[in-house]
Design an enzyme around this catalytic site. Structure first.
Site, mmCIF file in Angstrom:
data_model
loop_
_atom_site.group_PDB
_atom_site.id
_atom_site.type_symbol
_atom_site.label_atom_id
_atom_site.label_comp_id
_atom_site.label_asym_id
_atom_site.label_seq_id
_atom_site.Cartn_x
_atom_site.Cartn_y
_atom_site.Cartn_z
ATOM 1 C CD GLU A 51 4.938 3.404 -4.559
ATOM 2 O OE1 GLU A 51 3.731 3.628 -4.424
ATOM 3 O OE2 GLU A 51 5.774 3.600 -3.653
ATOM 4 C CG ASP A 62 11.420 9.156 2.192
ATOM 5 O OD1 ASP A 62 10.627 8.205 2.207
ATOM 6 O OD2 ASP A 62 11.620 9.868 1.177
#
Ligand SMILES: Cc1ncc(COP(=O)(O)O)c(C=O)c1O
Lengths: 269, 408
Positions: A51, A62
């Protein structure tokens, strides 16, 4: 190729009874060149899928580790365009599936109709857009279908069973089961439960379902995989290791060590 | 041919729900609450009763005669200037209208904890107040820079029992506070209601907040008809995320009334240090909505600047982006210096110390009056939303030399 490459690779792994090991890197932390080298090291150490994380200034899904990495990466020239350049370089030397991992705003700045074909030209097979539920982004979805770029759906612990099935209907590549109600890097993810959920979802949909968020040790990877996940994603732990080292060589060694350990943990008994 | 029905939560090409999947069910639940609970008689009775007996609504409409003649000495452009006095709301700004409504909604949804972001601290104080009133735990995210420059509001929140969480990331302002609030919400979404403070964010927030702020415009419209015997030619409000502006605009949208929003031009749009999202932004996604944002060519959000913490935000509510696109509303901007001067002018002409956010709207009244006079051919009535009081800004005002005694 493209979505098909990703699907073919996951099918091979399944036949070999090997859960997929998916490694996330923030592109540009500490530099775009370092990220490319780390990506190579991860593949060499046994990562099946990469990724390529596009740094975004305001990454609300995040936790602190990846958010800090994103800020460093932006300073160092990390961007969607840089991630495409990294994909291009990797594609020249590897057949491993590559997934762009991004927020929506960088895509809008790039052009949502233009991105999918540019991504496929660069060698990417899929994109995971963190803040794009299936109800949104029809222009991007149309262009992705046409370019055969898989758009990876996310499923969360808060997602109802009904909605899960809706999210996975027609999905290409794989689906990403978020192990925990929280942001990336959350510590106490119930990984066995997530693995079971992933397995059940995979059975119902026929789409491989991988588990991510909170996997930072081989033991945790094994927990999710043993419960039936088609693969596991390591992100924060890898980003943290890279950030902890100060020389390029030490960074590569750290990546190789963590990815290697996770790989061994996922080998069929 | 009929146009396709707009999707709920969309205003022209703006709005939607761009969030991590984890939050989608909570937003869907909230959307259902917005369409079922908010219009219900039970909710409306309790909320409106609080607005009347606790907030002090309806707030007055004040005619500002001395300020009008100061802005337009000849009287050729400005026939009358009307102030909708949201500064007289309990806690000192319009934010309490929304905070009380959302806390009532959260209680009905069984949420046990409230979080919010704040810039100027007015929404933080309003949310802390509503939580104290109903005995709910409350956490407020606030950028470190804003904690410094709006210190009195930090103390007020703490006094009210809220926990203030300073945010050290990014520009350490409103945007970063909202990032942290969203991270908290993703983590505690099952038990927590996120009380968004402006008409921004993912659907249904822009719709919900506009609905909870619409008493501003509804009251103002009725008061203008009663006091002035007519509708104004123009209605003006400052725009951060856009909640006081949309609350003011809603009631006049169907009328032949010009709508003006005023954004923060900071040190000047040409310097790049500003927060004029509509004036200088591009289409993007920030904090869950497709709207206009300040961003660079890579899609990174550009750190905004404004002397006013409440307008120091690189996005804007999607409904304003749409009103700008369709031309139904006009968006201007005012610089830091113009806003500071407006605070002083309003204080000395009317005896009202207005918030720095609010001051941006006041800085453009003269221009708007002249513009509308040119269009209509006669002196015009203008109504301004006086969104909040300026006690919280005293330190900034003094540091900028605005406290110096008037030379006699
Ligand atoms: C007094 C006042 N006016 C205006 C604003 C800007 O917010 P909005 O655009 O949502 O009304 C704030 C925000 O803090 C405020 O405190």
């Amino acid at each position: 190729m493209t979505a098909a490459r990703l699907e073919r690779r996951l099918a091979e792994l399944r036949t070999a009874r090997r859960p997929a090991l998916i490694a996330y890197l923030t592109i540009g932390d500490p530099s775009v060149e370092d990220s490319l080298a780390c990506a190579r090291a991860a593949l060499e150490a046994g990562a099946d899928v990469l990724e390529l994380g596009v740094p975004f200034s305001d990454p609300t899904a995040d936790g602190p580790v990846i958010a800090a990495a994103a800020h460093r990466a932006i300073q160092a020239g990390g961007s969607l365009r840089a991630a495409l350049r990294v994909a291009e370089a990797l594609r020249r030397e590897s057949d491993a599936p590559l997934v762009l991992f991004t927020y929506m705003n960088p895509i809008l700045a790039f052009g949502e109709r233009e991105l999918p074909s540019a991504a496929v030209r660069a060698g990417a097979d899929a994109a995971l857009v963190v803040d794009l539920p299936p109800e949104e982004g029809q222009a991007l979805r149309g262009a992705a279908r046409e370019a055969e770029l898989a758009l990876i759906p996310l499923v969360a612990p808060t997602t109802s069973r009904e909605r899960m099935d809706h999210l996975l209907a027609g999905a290409r590549g794989f689906a990403y089961y978020v192990s925990v109600t929280g942001v990336t890097g959350s510590g106490d993810a119930p990984l066995a439960e997530a693995g079971r959920e992933a397995a059940a979802l995979q059975q119902r949909s026929g789409v491989p379902v991988v588990v991510g968020f909170g996997i930072d040790t081989p033991a945790k990877a094994r927990l999710a995989a043993a419960a039936g996940a088609a693969g596991i994603v390591v992100g924060t732990a890898l980003v943290r290791r890279i950030a902890a080292e100060t020389s390029p060589a030490a960074r590569l060694a750290a990546v190789a060590e963590l990815v290697g350990a996770l790989r061994s943990a996922l080998e069929p008994a | 041919m009929t146009a396709p029905a707009p999707r709920p939560g969309w205003f022209a090409e703006f709005g939607g729900r761009f969030v991590a999947e984890t939050l989608v069910p909570a937003l869907a639940e909230l959307e259902t609450a917005v369409t079922s609970i908010v219009p219900s008689e039970d909710f409306q009775r309790e909320w409106r009763e609080l607005l009347r007996t606790y907030v002090g609504r309806p707030t007055p409409l004040t005619r500002a005669t001395r300020l009008a003649s100061r802005l337009d000495p000849s009287g050729e452009a400005l026939a009358a200037l009307w102030l909708k006095r949201e500064d007289l709301c309990h806690t000192g700004a319009h934010k309490i209208n929304n905070a009380l409504g959302q806390v009532l909604l959260a209680l009905r949804l069984g949420k046990q904890r409230i979080i919010a972001e704040t810039g100027a601290g007015q929404h933080g104080v309003a949310t802390a107040t509503a939580c104290a009133l109903f005995g709910l735990p409350c956490e407020i995210y606030m950028g470190e820079l804003d904690v410094e420059r709006q210190a009195p509001n930090v103390s007020r929140m703490r006094m009210l029992g809220a926990r203030v969480r300073p945010v050290a990331s990014g520009s350490r302002t409103l945007k970063d506070a909202m990032n942290e609030a969203l991270r908290d919400w993703v983590t505690h979404v099952r038990t927590t209601h996120y009380c968004v403070g402006s008409a921004a964010g993912p659907h249904p927030y822009p719709t919900l907040v506009a609905e909870l702020q619409r008493p501003i415009g509804d009251e103002a419209r009725a008061q203008l008809l009663a006091e002035a015997g007519r509708l104004p030619r123009a209605v003006v409000a400052c725009v951060g995320g856009g909640s006081n502006a949309i609350g003011m605009f809603r009631a006049f949208e169907a009328d032949d009334v010009a709508l003006y929003g005023v954004e923060a031009a900071g040190e000047g749009i040409e310097t790049g240090r500003h927060a004029a999202t509509i004036g200088a932004g591009r289409v993007g996604v920030l904090h869950g909505a497709r709207t206009l944002v300040l961003a660079d060519d890579d899609g990174q959000i550009v750190e905004p600047h404004s002397v006013s913490a409440g307008l120091d935000y690189p996005g804007v509510g999607p409904e304003h982006a749409a009103l700008a696109r369709t031309g139904r509303a006009t968006y201007l901007s005012a610089t830091d210096d113009e806003a500071l001067a407006a605070v002083r002018d309003v204080a000395r002409a009317e005896g009202i110390l207005i918030a720095l956010e609010t001051a941006h709207a006041f800085a453009r009244i003269g221009d708007i009056a002249r513009r509308e006079r040119a269009r209509s051919g006669a002196a015009v009535h203008v109504a301004v939303c006086l969104s909040g009081r300026g006690d919280k800004d005293l330190a900034t005002l003094l540091a900028r030399g605005l406290g110096d005694e008037v030379a006699s």
